[in-house]
Design an enzyme around this catalytic site. Sequence first.
Site, mmCIF file in Angstrom:
data_model
loop_
_atom_site.group_PDB
_atom_site.id
_atom_site.type_symbol
_atom_site.label_atom_id
_atom_site.label_comp_id
_atom_site.label_asym_id
_atom_site.label_seq_id
_atom_site.Cartn_x
_atom_site.Cartn_y
_atom_site.Cartn_z
ATOM 1 N N SER A 114 -1.570 7.764 4.321
ATOM 2 C CA SER A 114 -0.547 7.493 3.322
ATOM 3 C C SER A 114 -0.879 8.305 2.081
ATOM 4 C CB SER A 114 -0.575 5.995 3.023
ATOM 5 O OG SER A 114 0.184 5.716 1.893
ATOM 6 N N HIS A 128 5.900 11.718 -1.370
ATOM 7 C CA HIS A 128 5.277 10.675 -0.562
ATOM 8 C C HIS A 128 5.281 11.117 0.897
ATOM 9 C CE1 HIS A 128 6.704 7.606 2.395
ATOM 10 N NE2 HIS A 128 5.545 7.075 2.108
ATOM 11 N N HIS A 162 13.729 19.793 3.075
ATOM 12 C CA HIS A 162 14.457 19.251 4.230
ATOM 13 C C HIS A 162 14.435 20.216 5.416
ATOM 14 C CE1 HIS A 162 16.274 15.353 3.152
ATOM 15 N NE2 HIS A 162 16.211 15.777 1.895
ATOM 16 N N HIS A 192 19.052 -2.527 -6.438
ATOM 17 C CA HIS A 192 19.383 -3.120 -7.742
ATOM 18 C C HIS A 192 19.777 -2.064 -8.776
ATOM 19 C CE1 HIS A 192 15.046 -2.309 -8.288
ATOM 20 N NE2 HIS A 192 15.314 -2.211 -9.563
ATOM 21 N N GLY A 275 -4.202 -8.358 3.370
ATOM 22 C CA GLY A 275 -5.493 -8.430 2.706
ATOM 23 C C GLY A 275 -6.270 -7.132 2.659
#
Lengths: 292, 292
Positions: A114, A128, A162, A192, A275
């Site tokens: 990641s 990202h 792209h 939102h 966790g």
Amino acid sequence: MTDPFEDQKARASAWFHSLRDEIVTAFESLEQTHITGPLADRPAGRFDVSPTRRDTGGGGVMSVMRGGRVFEKVGVNISTVYGELSPAAQSAMAARRGLPGMADDPRFWASGISLVAHMQNPHTPAVHMNTRMFWTPHGWWFGGGSDLNPCLPYDEDTAGFHATLKAHCDRHDPKYYPRFKAWADTYFYVPHRGRARGVGGIFFDDHSTGDWEADFAFTQDVGRAFLPAFLPLAERRRTTPWSEADRGAQLAHRGLYAEYNLLYDRGTKFGLETGHDPDAVLMSMPPLATWP
Amino acid sequence: MTDPFEDQKARASAWFHSLRDEIVTAFESLEQTHITGPLADRPAGRFDVSPTRRDTGGGGVMSVMRGGRVFEKVGVNISTVYGELSPAAQSAMAARRGLPGMADDPRFWASGISLVAHMQNPHTPAVHMNTRMFWTPHGWWFGGGSDLNPCLPYDEDTAGFHATLKAHCDRHDPKYYPRFKAWADTYFYVPHRGRARGVGGIFFDDHSTGDWEADFAFTQDVGRAFLPAFLPLAERRRTTPWSEADRGAQLAHRGLYAEYNLLYDRGTKFGLETGHDPDAVLMSMPPLATWP
């Protein structure tokens, strides 16, 4: 007990590790070759590398560079974690994938890479990339994606990014790029705010055609696409001077990125709920962000 | 159709409005009386006031002060919204309160005040206060709370804040303060960081003893407690000089606050899910925050 998936798991986690090495090397080189233009006079950024731990099984390696010439903050995490899914994680997964038997045998194994980069130059988009393999006794799948998050978008950069993703997807199935681009448009949407968080890319999840080799090869190519998709535009923009207004736009856009990351991102939720080391999970957060 | 709750709804929303007026006046006065010490030479902060709209019913008033002498950013929102709960909001509410009939008649009405202040001085804690009334055809209830979020805690400030909340709670029921303090300790806990977000306060929700007048009077007193709980410590700390390290601690603590707000806060989730103005819902976000 022999694990019939031992070999695939080992190959997947080794691949994520080698992809990490390649990206970390390329990013440090991008720092070292930035010798004219804004911030070229500061020391070239280097990654700090530290192990991460998940208390109930597994861990990883967190590589972070802060305050470089080109990168303001970039984190590249790899991790391989395993154990039992919590009831909450089981129901989330069952709701999405309908996996009967998860409650009876909630074991899981997951490995992935990641990456989130927040750039010094407001003309260079934040980026990202993430790919991962997930295994349970009831099925395995791959997921991942890559997307570009400019505050000052350039059509040329978006088109190049792209095109490179498309070329790598097309090696596997001409339907992949259109499908996974559309999925990214849906997934990286900020409801939102009624807007996309950036200019998109690709996103896929629950990818399991039944042919593990083919799906692994595709996932590898999504990872391989990252550097050729991103480096050309990062090299093109790193010398462009910026104004205070550009910097302001960048910090405000990072506020939007932080909202998305904490409110909607699946990886963040999964990492925190299972966790994993919170500093590793939240390595994706911007170094500095503003809200109006 | 007459609404047998029309009078109570009108009284509750009028109360939240008058509480807003009182707080806004007191905060502008805190700015004007800050005449020595850090930032006293800049213009006293004033609130910008604007209406907010919820597309599917209702709206409110958003009052924001930015870049003052004492307040770096403070938002005081009031709103009265109504309509039908989405299926997602219905199930969240049913899971918490077990309201049979919600699916058949999903109407709701809600009114409240919500306040978050991010201070200039790192020695003065960020503070949050919120109270609200919620109505459905299947029941009504009140909720709210107030909590203190110092990055550099002073025992004297924490003790004074809690003592004022306790005194206001004790007027109604000696069991309220200990119960709602414990609830705040649970509610304002940041599980992925394994720590509290601040030094606590009180939190209550689904508060409905059957006696609307008593529950409304209690909710009003939680609101009335806010200024006497917060103003003395804000006056005590506003002249304390701060270092760069103090400012760094403040910005990092705001990162934690932002994480909590986006990952766990009920009001944020409810506001965004029910389509309220995102700028009003996220007025609570810090003006500037950092992540390591």
